[in-house]
Structure formats: C-alpha cells, structure tokens
Scaffold this active site. Sequence first.
Site, PDB file in Angstrom:
ATOM      1  N   ASP A 109       0.962  -1.271  -0.116  1.00 27.48           N
ATOM      2  CA  ASP A 109      -0.084  -0.083  -0.109  1.00 27.48           C
ATOM      3  C   ASP A 109       0.851   1.161   0.068  1.00 27.48           C
ATOM      4  OD1 ASP A 109       0.775  -0.680   2.682  1.00 27.48           O
ATOM      5  OD2 ASP A 109      -0.883   0.093   3.672  1.00 27.48           O
TER       6      ASP A 109
ATOM      7  N   ARG B  78       5.305   4.243   6.197  1.00 28.42           N
ATOM      8  CA  ARG B  78       4.901   4.247   7.684  1.00 28.42           C
ATOM      9  C   ARG B  78       4.839   2.837   8.080  1.00 28.42           C
ATOM     10  NH1 ARG B  78      -1.032   5.828   5.745  1.00 28.42           N
ATOM     11  NH2 ARG B  78      -1.943   3.762   5.186  1.00 28.42           N
ATOM     12  N   ASP B  79       4.482   2.545   9.353  1.00 31.78           N
ATOM     13  CA  ASP B  79       4.668   1.108   9.903  1.00 31.78           C
ATOM     14  C   ASP B  79       3.569   0.116   9.336  1.00 31.78           C
ATOM     15  OD1 ASP B  79       2.546   2.515  10.777  1.00 31.78           O
ATOM     16  OD2 ASP B  79       2.989   1.748  12.994  1.00 31.78           O
ATOM     17  N   GLU B  80       3.596   0.017   7.779  1.00 31.22           N
ATOM     18  CA  GLU B  80       2.388  -0.794   7.301  1.00 31.22           C
ATOM     19  C   GLU B  80       3.128  -1.645   6.103  1.00 31.22           C
ATOM     20  OE1 GLU B  80      -1.216   1.469   7.096  1.00 31.22           O
ATOM     21  OE2 GLU B  80      -2.239  -0.436   6.460  1.00 31.22           O
TER      22      GLU B  80
ATOM     23  N   TRP C  48     -11.431  -5.996  -1.785  1.00 33.22           N
ATOM     24  CA  TRP C  48     -10.238  -6.653  -1.335  1.00 33.22           C
ATOM     25  C   TRP C  48     -10.127  -8.172  -1.672  1.00 33.22           C
ATOM     26  CZ3 TRP C  48     -11.647  -1.682  -0.304  1.00 33.22           C
ATOM     27  CH2 TRP C  48     -10.578  -0.867  -0.005  1.00 33.22           C
TER      28      TRP C  48
ATOM     29  N   GLU D 141      -2.357   8.868  -0.897  1.00 33.45           N
ATOM     30  CA  GLU D 141      -3.398   8.152  -0.280  1.00 33.45           C
ATOM     31  C   GLU D 141      -4.726   8.664  -0.169  1.00 33.45           C
ATOM     32  OE1 GLU D 141      -2.763   6.858   3.859  1.00 33.45           O
ATOM     33  OE2 GLU D 141      -3.927   5.160   3.433  1.00 33.45           O
TER      34      GLU D 141
ATOM     35  N   HIS E 182       0.760   6.358  -2.375  1.00 40.58           N
ATOM     36  CA  HIS E 182      -0.049   4.960  -2.637  1.00 40.58           C
ATOM     37  C   HIS E 182      -0.371   5.024  -3.808  1.00 40.58           C
ATOM     38  CE1 HIS E 182      -1.230   4.026   1.531  1.00 40.58           C
ATOM     39  NE2 HIS E 182      -2.366   3.627   1.213  1.00 40.58           N
TER      40      HIS E 182
END
Length: 887
Positions: A475, A479-481, A546, A765, A787
């Site tokens: 994505d 960041r922490d993703e 998704w 995003e 994104h």
Amino acid sequence: MPQTQEASLIESKPVESVMFEHMHGDVLGAGQREPRISWTYSPGQDWDGITGAQIRIRRNMPGEGAREETVVVDYRQNHLHAWPVAPLQPRERTTVAVRLVDEKGSFSQWSDEVNLETGILAAGDRLGAMVGPGWYESTTDWRHAPLMRKEFELKGKPVSARLYLTAYGLVEAELNGRKVGGDILTPGWTSYDDRLLYWTFDVTDLLQGRANALGLWLGDGWYRGRLGFRGGKVNIYGDRLGAYAQLNVTYADGSEEVVVTNAYDRTWKAHKGPIVSSGLCEGEEYDARLEEEGWSEPGFDDSDWEPVTELPLDVDKMAEPISPAVREIGRRRPVSIQQHGSHAYLIDMGVNCTQRLRFNIHGFESGQSFQVQHAEVLEDGELATAPLRRGSQIDRYTSDGKDAVWEPRFTIHGFRYALVEGWPGDLGPDDVTAIAYGSAVERTGWFETSDDRVNQLHDNIVRSMNSNFVSIPTDCPQRDERLGWTGDIALFAPTAAMLFDVEGFLSSWLHDLKVETEKFGSVPYYVPYVPLGEWQTPKVQALAIWGDSAVLVPWAIYMDSGDKVLLGEQFKLVVKWIEEVSGYLSPDGVWDRRPGIVYGQLGDWLDPTAPPDDMAKALTAKELVATAYFARSAGLASRMASELGMEQYRDDYARLADHVKTGFVSRFVGEDGLMTSDTQCAYTLAIHFGLLDGHPDLKEFAGRRLAQLVRDRDYTVGTGFAGTPYVLPALTETGHLEEAYRLFLSEKCPSWLYQVSMGATTTWERWDSMLPDGKVNSGVGMTSFNHYALGSVAEWMYSTLGGLVMTTPGWERFKVAPKPWGPIRNAHVTHKTALGIIDLAWKYEADDGQLIIDVSVPEGSSALVEVGEQSELIHAGSHRLVYAYTV
Ligand code: BGC
C-alpha cells in the site's frame, strides 16, 4: 539491382526479444523445467513464402558436454510457445535463438541468444543446511545483527560458480571481500511457511585459485522484524535468524565441488557485526567500530567467532523466484542541502520514493555519530513524521574514525526529505547519493501529452508504483504498514500491467494469495497475511474489492499477457472466491451481509468526504459497492471460464452475474433512475460494470446524473478507492467527455492535478493528504504520500486520452480511438505488448481541422481505428491516418 526475396531473408534478422516465460533477458536459477519461449518480429516483416520459425536450443548439463537441438514450428505460435524438447534438468544451462525459414529452405539470421539456467530444483540438489548464530538473544526488537563466515580451498580457479542463497530474515553475501550481486532484501517476502525463495548468483569472477572466503550479513527483515501497525508484532515467522548458502563450483575439466552452510563441521562461524539493530520501518543503527577488516576474506582470524547452529529447514519449501529481485532502479543527487538549526542539515532529494541514502563519510572521529531521519513531506519547514506512525525511518552511524562509504543494508525508506544531525563540518552534495530501489520489473508503458501537468501525473503514478512494487505490491512504503493490501492492487493491476511487465511479479504474489486464502478461509485483507490490530478475526472475513483481487488481478494479467496457462492456474482461486461470496448473498442477489470486522465492508474507501479520523465513513452505501463489485467479478469469472473452455462455469457464473445485477438494480436504482446513493461512485459502478446494460434508459440517465454530480461538485472528484478507477471511463462511455476531461484536468481539491499543483511527485493515499494550506491532513494515522490506488486513472489516460484500447487478451486486437478535447492537442503512448511494440501518436491540428494519427501495429496483431463515426481495420506495420476532425 533489386534484392530477391531469398537474399533479403538471408540477410535479415527479423526475430527479436526472445524470452522465457515472463522473464526478460538471461535467467539464472529458473524453476521451470519446460519454460515456454516467446519472441517477437521486427515490424514490416514480409511473410510471403515464410513457412516456419526454427528454434535452436543449445543445452549444457553439468558434467556433460554441450548438445544442440533444433525444431521448426509454426511461426505464428511465437507467444509462450511450449518448450519443444525434453525437460531441463537441475542446474542445466540452455541457450535459445530463433530464426525464420521459407519454402525454399532458406533461413534468416538468428536472433540474439538468450540464456536460461535452472536452479537446484530437486530436494536432493539442495545440499546445505539453514544455520544461524547460537548465542542468546532477547526475543524482541533491537537485536544485534550477525555475520557468518567460512573459509574454503578450491583446487583451482573455476570456470563457473553459482551461489544459491536464502535466509530466515534477510541476507547479503560477500565473496573474498566483494559483494555478491546487486540485489537487496534477499530473499524477499513470501508466505514463508509455504515458500522460501532462494536466489541464484553467478559468482565465477569473485572466486580465486585456492583460498577463498564466503561471508554473510544477516538482518531481521519480514521474518522476525517488527511488522505492521498498532504496535506491530515481532517474530512472525520465527525468532532465530539463519542463512542457507550453497556454492556449486565447476572446473575446466568438468569436475565439480560444493561448499554449503552447515553446523556439523564447525567451519562456519558467527559473530556480532557492525549492524547494531535494523528494522525495515524503524531504520538501521551501524557502528563502524565493530567492523572487522577482512572478515569475508581468507586468512582472517576468526578464533573468537562462534560456531553456528543448525535450524530446522524443509528443503522442499525452497522455491525459485518468478519475479525479478529488488535492486537499484535509479539514483540521484540532492537538489538542495540546507543548514537546519545549528547542527543539522535538511536534504531535499527532489522526489518522494522508496530509496536509501549513501553517504561519503569523512572528517569523523572515532565514536562520533550522526543520524538521519527520513520523511515524505515538510510541514512548516520541518520533517512531517507523524504520518510515519511507528515507522520512524531513522538511521544512525557511528564512525571508527576512518573515511567510508555507508548505506544502510536491511532497512528501506519512503521519503523525499532527510534531516541529518551530528554531521561534523559541511555536508555537501558530493557527500550524499540517494539510491532508489524496487523490484526490477520491465517498463512497458510510456505516455506523453501536450500538458506538462498531466505528464507529471503520469510520472507520479509510475513512481508510486515503483515505490510499492518492492518484493510484494504494498500500500505504501513509509509508515509502519507496507503490507500487500489486496484491494489496492485489485484496483491498480490493469494500470500496473500497462506500465510494466508485472506478470511474473503479480503471479508470484497471487501464489501466496492462494496459499493464504486456503489457510485462513477467505481472501485476506493483505498478503502475506499476518493477523494484526483490528484485522485479526478468528476467520478472515470476505471483503468486497479486497477479496475481489482474487478475480481482478488474474484478469488484468490475462488481458495484458493472453497467458491462458497462468489463467488456468489462477482460476481455482477465482472459483473459491465466487463460491464463497455466493453464500453471503441475500435471496435477491445483493451482498448486504456485514463482514465481522469493525469497519464492515470498506466500500468506497477514503472518498473525499471521509473525515480524517473515520476513514471508513463514505457517501456511497457499502452494500451497493459490494454488490456492484461482485456482479463484476461473477461476470469476469464467466468470461475467464469461457476463455478456458469451461462451459459449465461459464454458464453458471453468467447466470449468477445476471442474478446479482437484477438484485442491484431493483435494490439500488429507483424507477426514475435515481440511485439510493446519489453519488459519483454509485453511478460510476452501475455504468462501468454494465449493471444497467439491460436498461438503456436507466444507463443514459445514470450518465447524465453522474455528469451533473461532477458539475455540481465544480469538477472535483467525489470518489474513493472503489469509484476512482472508473469515474472517467463511465463519463466517457455515456457521452460526457467534456465532464470527464474537466474533472481530469481540474486543479481544485480534490482531484488528480490538485496533487500535482501541490508539488506531488507521487500519488497520495488521500486526495488531500496535503491540504491547500500546505498542512498535512490531520488524519495522520492514514495519510501517506505514496499510495498507488488513485493512480488507477492511468487506465483512462492511455485508453481515452492516448486512444489505445485493448480489445482482446494479449493485444491481438486493439482499438485506436483517441478522443481529443479542450487544451489537449497531442498525445503519444507506447506499450510493449507480448507481440511487440504498439506506438501511437496523435495530434490535433485545429487550424486545418485534422486529426493525424501515427500508429505502428506489431506482427500478430491488428487494430480498429475509430474516429468519430469513421472506422477502419489496420494490420501489422506503420500507418499514418488523417481524419477531418473538430474538437
Ligand atoms: C491501507 C490501504 C488499505 C486499507 C484498508 C490502509 O491502512 O494503507 O491502502 O487498503 O488500509 O483498510
């Protein structure tokens, strides 16, 4: 004297771009014993008298001599041609070339050769063990990264040597003090419990006559590093780092030797290295005082290093990559370095992307440190770090007093700006280079038009894609993703397939999607799946879009490549998704059952009205979005079945799609045509997914209403993830080209060019990740500047603005249908298809009232040119077409 046909064939070299499967160029460590072969023909080939294509296959098995085989095949079967001779053996090398033959038995010149070598395919060829340091470690973050080494003697300089490498964690190898290959983040992220990729390197030139040493750097990576949001988790796949290395060496006399990682002979040793800690998101801490000179060279004293221990490894789970490695894809120097406060420097690299900084370290005393923090944007002149959440992206370096070149090794950052603190003396532009990294997918799409803002948007879309195609499709990169969110790629896959050859990359990821779906019961929210935060439900919940990735991604790959074999493999997943969701529908065909996660369906995620603190709030009813997407998926599943000759599925799914469509119309569309959600997204999906095709009046109304809504919003976007890819196509196909262009070219927030006008170098995003006043959106929990999802507009840019429309899988047929409007006066699009390059340029000459189209059609393909009411069919070759036209 005119040349004879025969003479011109003999002198010509018509066969180009020979490749294996979906891999470009030479391939090392392939997993396929029968790789399919594709090639293209140079444009303008004269086919008179040509009877076939001859494939020459030179084979070279370890320990056996070379042999050559040739076969003549139908020259039109040049796309993914079945491997024509006996299957390859493990570690076998093959060289393939192709030429044309005519009825008189004359041949053209051979194409360039392309090489493929298989990997250590069978468990019996995998001779090493997974080994790692045996010392005690804490079970959580900030663990000291180990080095491992071994010295070995060879009986002479080898003629060939391959290093096969994988790890629990991340690994980089050095042979005799030199880095092996240019890959980073090896072995990449897969669903490790199912599949661990091993990578093959040609190390012939790194080995020396007798004494040699192999050194390995290890890092936590995805395997045991901290992953994900809400604090994340560590040790997802295991808590012990390890590496597997196997060096196969061949001498001039054909004899071989193998050096492998093992614990039993105590020749492999481990030691704590200079990387004090490393996290993919947090950053890396390096202490040069812990470097030990010569550690990966022979003759080093490793008496205080510890023997390694063996870790369990199922060698059957080792698998060959089908996707390119993560490598350098570009580098740049800073556009500015400014003193920031008294002791810091602020670096601007000019663009936001996935990259790392490489520093020329000089003038440091031993023990002196500097740190560098990375962020995508500035707010009030300072790094905006809040959107990074836990992913602090801070690297630290402590000097041993010597000059050095340093770049972190096992971390990766998404940034444009960096703040350097603690640097002694001046930091100049020659001291810093940014290296951009990504999976090295092959570029296949180019776009240019007369409007520079649009060109910038296209660049941004490409950059966001590269930034997020890092081993898996993520994505965001900062960041922490950084997770493989399935919905994002479901929407972006057709654009991705236009811009780059992603067949291998996405098929690799789809393999894991299948594995995780089987394991967790439904298509996960992200793949590889790791239960995190609110996304850890007892069973994975089916979510529209998704989960529709199980259909939309295979379809995008198939449409671009025409690869039925891949489609056939992926169809099982399609069936699983369709069958599962069928069970959730209400009797009228509407998918209104709420999935058991906090957000329910994600719907038109992040539409512009979603408040900063409630991303899931959207204008369009979630069950409307879910039902529309399911109708679309069922319809595509039926088309896939038809392509695969599976009649039962074709008919069943066509009926299902009709049932869902009927339910959609009766539940969400009023008799007057107004929809229950009177939104851009609702009309867009109804139009573009063909849900109103049985009701021409309703469709026409929907087009008018959509155009009205766009005007009412003063030509700003009203859609989120779900509606955005299709809003311009829906306007265009219902005859509202003006609204489509006005929306596309708007610079008002929210819109694509608003981001460009704010200086964006990537797609964001949120439409307003940065607000018009330059502040970062206060929903910092969900405000990335990189994104790719909203970049799905590129599909429309290529097809409507550029005029290049795919009509059959694999580009055998396509349309040339440019639709100039307003200030846009020309466009040039290029797409490298499996059959060859399509190049299409148009310009509108307002004074002469002419539209001039230059197009080249590859061999094996034909195109229907449609301009206004006129149409004509053109075949392979270069064409100039001129039409009377008025915008
Ligand atoms: C991601 C999205 C993703 C979404 C789903 C976010 O955190 O960045 O792109 O699809 O969550 O909820």
